[in-house]
Each structure stands twice: as structure tokens, then as C-alpha cells.
Design an enzyme around this catalytic site. Structure first.
Site, PDB file in Angstrom:
ATOM      1  N   HIS A   1      17.558  44.745  65.531  1.00 45.37           N
ATOM      2  CA  HIS A   1      18.348  45.385  64.476  1.00 45.37           C
ATOM      3  C   HIS A   1      17.537  45.371  63.172  1.00 45.37           C
ATOM      4  O   HIS A   1      16.791  44.421  62.914  1.00 45.37           O
ATOM      5  CB  HIS A   1      19.674  44.639  64.299  1.00 45.37           C
TER       6      HIS A   1
ATOM      7  N   SER B   1      27.010  53.758  59.221  1.00 44.90           N
ATOM      8  CA  SER B   1      28.229  54.298  58.604  1.00 44.90           C
ATOM      9  C   SER B   1      28.990  55.258  59.523  1.00 44.90           C
ATOM     10  O   SER B   1      29.569  56.242  59.066  1.00 44.90           O
ATOM     11  CB  SER B   1      27.902  54.964  57.265  1.00 44.90           C
TER      12      SER B   1
ATOM     13  N   ASN C   1      29.067  46.013  66.261  1.00 46.58           N
ATOM     14  CA  ASN C   1      28.167  44.965  65.787  1.00 46.58           C
ATOM     15  C   ASN C   1      28.865  44.275  64.622  1.00 46.58           C
ATOM     16  O   ASN C   1      28.884  44.782  63.514  1.00 46.58           O
ATOM     17  CB  ASN C   1      26.843  45.606  65.340  1.00 46.58           C
ATOM     18  N   TRP C   2      29.425  43.132  64.909  1.00 51.26           N
ATOM     19  CA  TRP C   2      30.234  42.435  63.887  1.00 51.26           C
ATOM     20  C   TRP C   2      29.389  41.763  62.822  1.00 51.26           C
ATOM     21  O   TRP C   2      29.914  41.276  61.829  1.00 51.26           O
ATOM     22  CB  TRP C   2      31.135  41.392  64.559  1.00 51.26           C
ATOM     23  N   LYS C   3      28.099  41.643  63.057  1.00 54.65           N
ATOM     24  CA  LYS C   3      27.200  40.959  62.121  1.00 54.65           C
ATOM     25  C   LYS C   3      27.740  39.552  61.816  1.00 54.65           C
ATOM     26  O   LYS C   3      28.361  38.945  62.688  1.00 54.65           O
ATOM     27  CB  LYS C   3      26.998  41.805  60.868  1.00 54.65           C
TER      28      LYS C   3
ATOM     29  N   GLU D   1      18.281  44.666  60.251  1.00 60.60           N
ATOM     30  CA  GLU D   1      18.499  43.472  59.423  1.00 60.60           C
ATOM     31  C   GLU D   1      17.676  42.299  59.944  1.00 60.60           C
ATOM     32  O   GLU D   1      17.195  41.465  59.182  1.00 60.60           O
ATOM     33  CB  GLU D   1      20.005  43.133  59.374  1.00 60.60           C
TER      34      GLU D   1
ATOM     35  N   GLY E   1      29.054  49.088  62.684  1.00 62.00           N
ATOM     36  CA  GLY E   1      29.103  47.860  61.900  1.00 62.00           C
ATOM     37  C   GLY E   1      30.463  47.701  61.242  1.00 62.00           C
ATOM     38  O   GLY E   1      31.433  47.259  61.856  1.00 62.00           O
ATOM     39  N   GLY E   2      30.542  48.101  59.983  1.00 65.15           N
ATOM     40  CA  GLY E   2      31.752  47.902  59.178  1.00 65.15           C
ATOM     41  C   GLY E   2      33.036  48.334  59.870  1.00 65.15           C
ATOM     42  O   GLY E   2      34.036  47.592  59.872  1.00 65.15           O
TER      43      GLY E   2
ATOM     44  N   GLU F   1      19.238  53.947  64.192  1.00 64.52           N
ATOM     45  CA  GLU F   1      19.968  53.581  62.980  1.00 64.52           C
ATOM     46  C   GLU F   1      19.086  53.781  61.753  1.00 64.52           C
ATOM     47  O   GLU F   1      18.262  52.906  61.432  1.00 64.52           O
ATOM     48  CB  GLU F   1      20.397  52.104  63.051  1.00 64.52           C
TER      49      GLU F   1
ATOM     50  N   GLY G   1      25.659  50.537  56.397  1.00 66.03           N
ATOM     51  CA  GLY G   1      26.526  49.853  55.433  1.00 66.03           C
ATOM     52  C   GLY G   1      26.585  50.512  54.066  1.00 66.03           C
ATOM     53  O   GLY G   1      27.071  49.921  53.108  1.00 66.03           O
TER      54      GLY G   1
HETATM   55  P1  PGA Z   1      27.411  50.169  59.610  1.00 60.26           P
HETATM   56  O1  PGA Z   1      26.369  49.279  60.426  1.00 60.26           O
HETATM   57  O2  PGA Z   1      28.275  50.897  60.620  1.00 60.26           O
HETATM   58  O3  PGA Z   1      28.201  49.200  58.786  1.00 60.26           O
HETATM   59  O4  PGA Z   1      26.616  51.130  58.780  1.00 60.26           O
HETATM   60  C1  PGA Z   1      25.781  49.736  61.618  1.00 60.26           C
HETATM   61  C2  PGA Z   1      24.802  48.722  62.136  1.00 60.26           C
HETATM   62  O5  PGA Z   1      24.072  48.112  61.335  1.00 60.26           O
HETATM   63  O6  PGA Z   1      24.720  48.484  63.346  1.00 60.26           O
END
Ligand code: PGA
Length: 249
Positions: free
Chosen positions: A95, A213, A9-11, A97, A234-235, A167, A173
Site C-alpha cells: 500500500h 476516494s 482497507n480499514w487502516k 502508505e 478506505g474511508g 491507487e 483519502g
Molecule cells: P480512501 O483509501 O478510499 O480513503 O481514499 C483507499 C486506500 O488507501 O486503500
């Protein structure tokens, strides 16, 4: 046996050129990963560029969101048909967010899940608890309710084609990961919630990822757990080497 599924997930990261460069770097690193579904989900505006370089590779394309209407006066939104036109196969829905910053509700997520399935997209539906909810001991209650509401009205057969992503919001993050045992227990509770509504066959078939994470250092421990079928990254998905190491957990 459920096939593992690792999605990036590149956001809101990477321009089209940067997206192409990252994917070109990633392709040879994961080309031998044929026992895992590998997906990248760049921002909407990079889907065309991503599709161009992904062509012929074993990496599938995903989007990060979608609207539930087919078309119309919904400024700034993107429909399932538009995603399909770029060769998108997966779509992340609900998600945290999106729920936190863009007012997504369980009801809206449910509408999107139905539309995605009808369109032939595989929804990756996110659920997760806040730190306060975890500390109050209501994690299972929260994530099971989110799961049941997201899947409301689907048939057991449709549910088998959905991917869930557990999640914990406090782990996204932040560098904090749920312990592998905690993640496994909560995902087990989610699977049980699926079983209550849709039966054992659907519960045993649906794939449930962990996200929050996840990185090369913890991927193998998480993936070794029987309930955990994959990761939503994500990251670490923004670095080809890290992402490929997770794919090869
Ligand atoms: P993260 O994000 O790996 O940076 O914690 C995961 C996500 O929000 O899908």
C-alpha cells in the site's frame, strides 16, 4: 468474466469491539451479494474478533500487511502463518502508505507477494503514482514498473491468483477521485504490462481494482468500466452503509 472484488482497507481504525459492531452491522447488508467477493481488512489486533463475527457470512477476512519471513527476530512483524491461523484469506501488500511511511520497496513487496502465494493467501498488491508523477505524464510508466517488479519471478498461473489495486496516491483519502476514464485507461495499461510479461491469459484473468476516494456516489461509474474489476475502499469502508452500497454498485 472476472468476478468483481470489493475490499475494505480499514487502516489504523477501530478497536476490537468497534470492529465487531461494524461487521455485525455489515453482514446483513451484503448477505445477498453473491456475485461479488467482499473482503474486510481490519488491523492485525482485530483479526480474531473479526473472524469470530464473520464466521458463516459471505465476507472474507483480509490483513493489511505481512512479513516475508516465516518467523524469527523481526520485532513488531506478523507472518503469513499467523494470518492463516485466524482464517485470513487476503493480504494487502505494498500500500502507498506502507511505501511512504514504512520504507517498503518494490523488492520487498515482491518477496511478500511470493510468500503470500506460497502460503495460500491472495495478495492485493497496490500500485500508484504521486501527483507530481501524474503531472509529469509518467503515470503509466510508474505503475507498470511497480506492477512488473511486484510480480517478478512469478509464473503466469500464479499471476492469475493475484489481485492488483491501482491507487493514485493523490486520490487516497483526499476526496479526489481519478475520473472513471482515467482510472480505466491506467488499469488498461497495467493489464497490458501484465500481458507483456505473462501473456494474454494471465492478463485477462488477473483482477485489478481501483482505489482512492471510492464511495457510493462514484462506485457504479467506476465499476461500469471494462478494465475495473473492483475497489479497494478506505474511508468509506468504515461506514457499513456506504461500504454495502459500494458492494452493490
Ligand atoms: P480512501 O483509501 O478510499 O480513503 O481514499 C483507499 C486506500 O488507501 O486503500
Amino acid at each position: 468474466m472476472r468476478k468483481p472484488i470489493i475490499a475494505g482497507n480499514w487502516k489504523m481504525n477501530k478497536t476490537a469491539e468497534e470492529a465487531k459492531a461494524l461487521i455485525k452491522y455489515l453482514i446483513p447488508l451484503v448477505s445477498d451479494a453473491d456475485n461479488v467477493d467482499v473482503i474486510v481488512c481490519p488491523p492485525f489486533v482485530n483479526l480474531a474478533a473479526a473472524a469470530e463475527v464473520l464466521s458463516g457470512s459471505n465476507i472474507k477476512l483480509g490483513a493489511q500487511n505481512m512479513h516475508f519471513e516465516k518467523s524469527g527476530a523481526y520485532t513488531g512483524e506478523v507472518s503469513a502463518d499467523m494470518l492463516l491461523a485466524y482464517g485470513v484469506k487476503y493480504v494487502i501488500l505494498g500500500h502507498s502508505e506502507r511505501r511512504q511511511y514504512f520504507g517498503e520497496t518494490d523488492e520487498g513487496v515482491n518477496k511478500k507477494v511470493k510468500v503470500a502465494l506460497q502460503a495460500g493467501l491472495v495478495p492485493i498488491v497496490c500500485v500508484g503514482e504521486t501527483l507530481e508523477e501524474r503531472e509529469s505524464g509518467i503515470t503509466s510508466e510508474i505503475v507498470c514498473k511497480q506492477t512488473k517488479l511486484a510480480l517478478l519471478g512469478l509464473s503466469a498461473e500464479e499471476v492469475k491468483g493475484v489481485v492488483l489495486a491501482y491507487e493514485p496516491i493523490w486520490a487516497i483519502g483526499t476526496g479526489k477521485t481519478a475520473t472513471a476514464d482515467d482510472a480505466n485507461d491506467t488499469i488498461g495499461a497495467i493489464r497490458n504490462a501484465v500481458k507483456e510479461v505473462f501473456g494474454d491469459d494471465a492478463a485477462q484473468s488477473i483482477r485489478i481494482q481501483y482505489g482512492g476516494s471510492m464511495k457510493p456516489a462514484n462506485a457504479s461509474e467506476l465499476m461500469a468500466k471494462p478494465e475495473i474489476d473492483g475497489g479497494l475502499i478506505g474511508g468509506a469502508a468504515l461506514k457499513a452503509e456506504d461500504f454495502s452500497k459500494i458492494v452493490k454498485f
